[in-house]
Design an enzyme around this catalytic site. Structure first.
Site, mmCIF file in Angstrom:
data_model
loop_
_atom_site.group_PDB
_atom_site.id
_atom_site.type_symbol
_atom_site.label_atom_id
_atom_site.label_comp_id
_atom_site.label_asym_id
_atom_site.label_seq_id
_atom_site.Cartn_x
_atom_site.Cartn_y
_atom_site.Cartn_z
ATOM 1 N N ASP A 26 0.901 -1.210 -0.034
ATOM 2 C CA ASP A 26 -0.079 -0.184 0.011
ATOM 3 C C ASP A 26 0.909 1.348 0.219
ATOM 4 O O ASP A 26 2.028 1.145 0.368
ATOM 5 C CB ASP A 26 -0.993 0.002 1.346
ATOM 6 C CG ASP A 26 -1.573 1.189 1.427
ATOM 7 O OD1 ASP A 26 -2.555 1.641 0.615
ATOM 8 O OD2 ASP A 26 -1.467 2.081 2.494
ATOM 9 N N ALA A 27 0.402 2.391 -0.532
ATOM 10 C CA ALA A 27 1.253 3.518 -0.621
ATOM 11 C C ALA A 27 1.022 4.457 0.519
ATOM 12 O O ALA A 27 2.057 4.788 1.429
ATOM 13 C CB ALA A 27 1.180 4.507 -1.794
ATOM 14 N N TYR A 28 -0.344 4.990 0.679
ATOM 15 C CA TYR A 28 -0.365 6.180 1.837
ATOM 16 C C TYR A 28 -0.362 5.688 3.394
ATOM 17 O O TYR A 28 -1.420 4.916 3.453
ATOM 18 C CB TYR A 28 -1.603 7.060 1.390
ATOM 19 C CG TYR A 28 -1.125 7.491 0.166
ATOM 20 C CD1 TYR A 28 -0.308 8.576 -0.192
ATOM 21 C CD2 TYR A 28 -1.979 7.193 -1.051
ATOM 22 C CE1 TYR A 28 -0.099 9.307 -1.306
ATOM 23 C CE2 TYR A 28 -1.726 7.753 -2.386
ATOM 24 C CZ TYR A 28 -0.715 8.892 -2.382
ATOM 25 O OH TYR A 28 -0.484 9.434 -3.731
ATOM 26 N N SER A 53 -2.600 0.860 -4.982
ATOM 27 C CA SER A 53 -3.174 2.078 -4.104
ATOM 28 C C SER A 53 -4.435 2.484 -4.607
ATOM 29 O O SER A 53 -4.541 2.472 -5.762
ATOM 30 C CB SER A 53 -1.823 3.062 -4.087
ATOM 31 O OG SER A 53 -2.348 4.257 -3.625
ATOM 32 N N ASN A 54 -5.016 3.202 -3.559
ATOM 33 C CA ASN A 54 -6.175 4.061 -3.820
ATOM 34 C C ASN A 54 -5.807 5.365 -4.653
ATOM 35 O O ASN A 54 -6.593 6.056 -5.090
ATOM 36 C CB ASN A 54 -6.799 4.306 -2.538
ATOM 37 C CG ASN A 54 -8.014 3.236 -2.249
ATOM 38 O OD1 ASN A 54 -8.226 2.234 -2.614
ATOM 39 N ND2 ASN A 54 -8.352 3.205 -0.873
#
Length: 216
Positions: free
Chosen positions: A9-11, A116-117
């Site tokens: 995941d990124a954030y 990621s979103n």
């Protein structure tokens, strides 16, 4: 290699979502921590509600809308900071251990990717700002599907693209709800519990819980 791909995941996992407000904390004022937390929580809330409604807007639009709500909810913060806060969000700091961990995984022969979103433009900017361009093999955004995690179709993007079974993928996220979704899909999951939060989703436990990515 026990896993063919390590997907992140990124954030909140690779990039510090509170770095934008922290960069301007002096101007934001004494409510800076509450301001940043509310901005983040509304950003996520908007993604979940829009996914359920089938009324997609990309993550950058939701980030802007969440900031606008937060500025109204905490009126002590000068609305003139809006542009500077949004600009800072394009260049979030990555966590200190991230570059070395990703390089080590890549050196061991694993594929390294982001799921990621975030919108494609947001993710390109974050990756470039952190100088991770040469380490990350692929950046997968939900934008292609026009929905958000934890929809199973989002996690399936990785297995379809890499032609792997889910259990060949190790998925890392700091978001417990994301870990639950990835666990349900069949990934090996690692919850990066940076803030020492209590566990949730007892029926969808992660394979491993770590305080940072360092022990990966």
């Amino acid at each position: 290699m026990p896993y063919a791909a390590y997907v992140f995941d990124a954030y909140g996992t690779l990039f510090d979502v509170h770095a934008a407000v922290r960069r301007h904390a002096g101007d934001v004022g004494p409510d800076s921590q509450r301001f940043s937390e509310l901005w983040r929580s509304k950003q996520l809330e908007y993604s979940w509600t829009r996914a359920l409604m089938g009324a997609y807007r990309d993550f950058w639009q939701l980030t802007e809308e969440a900031l606008d709500f937060t500025l109204e909810r905490i009126p002590g913060v000068d609305p003139a900071l809006r542009g500077r806060l949004l600009e800072a969000y394009w260049k979030l700091d990555c966590y200190p251990e991230v570059p070395a961990v990703l390089k080590a995984l890549k050196a061991r022969g694993a594929r390294v990717a982001i799921l990621s979103n975030g919108s494609p433009a947001m993710l390109r900017s974050a990756v470039a700002n952190a100088a991770l361009d040469t380490v990350i093999d692929d950046v997968f955004s939900v934008d292609a599907l026009r929905t958000y995690k934890t929809a199973p179709a989002v996690y399936d993007v990785v297995t379809t693209s890499y032609r792997l079974y889910p259990d060949a993928v190790s998925f890392q996220s700091s978001n417990r709800w994301d870990v639950a979704g990835a666990t349900k899909f069949g990934f090996r999951t690692v919850w990066i519990n940076r803030s020492g939060m209590p566990d949730e989703y007892a029926d969808l436990k992660p394979s491993l819980i770590l305080p940072t990515l360092e022990a990966l």
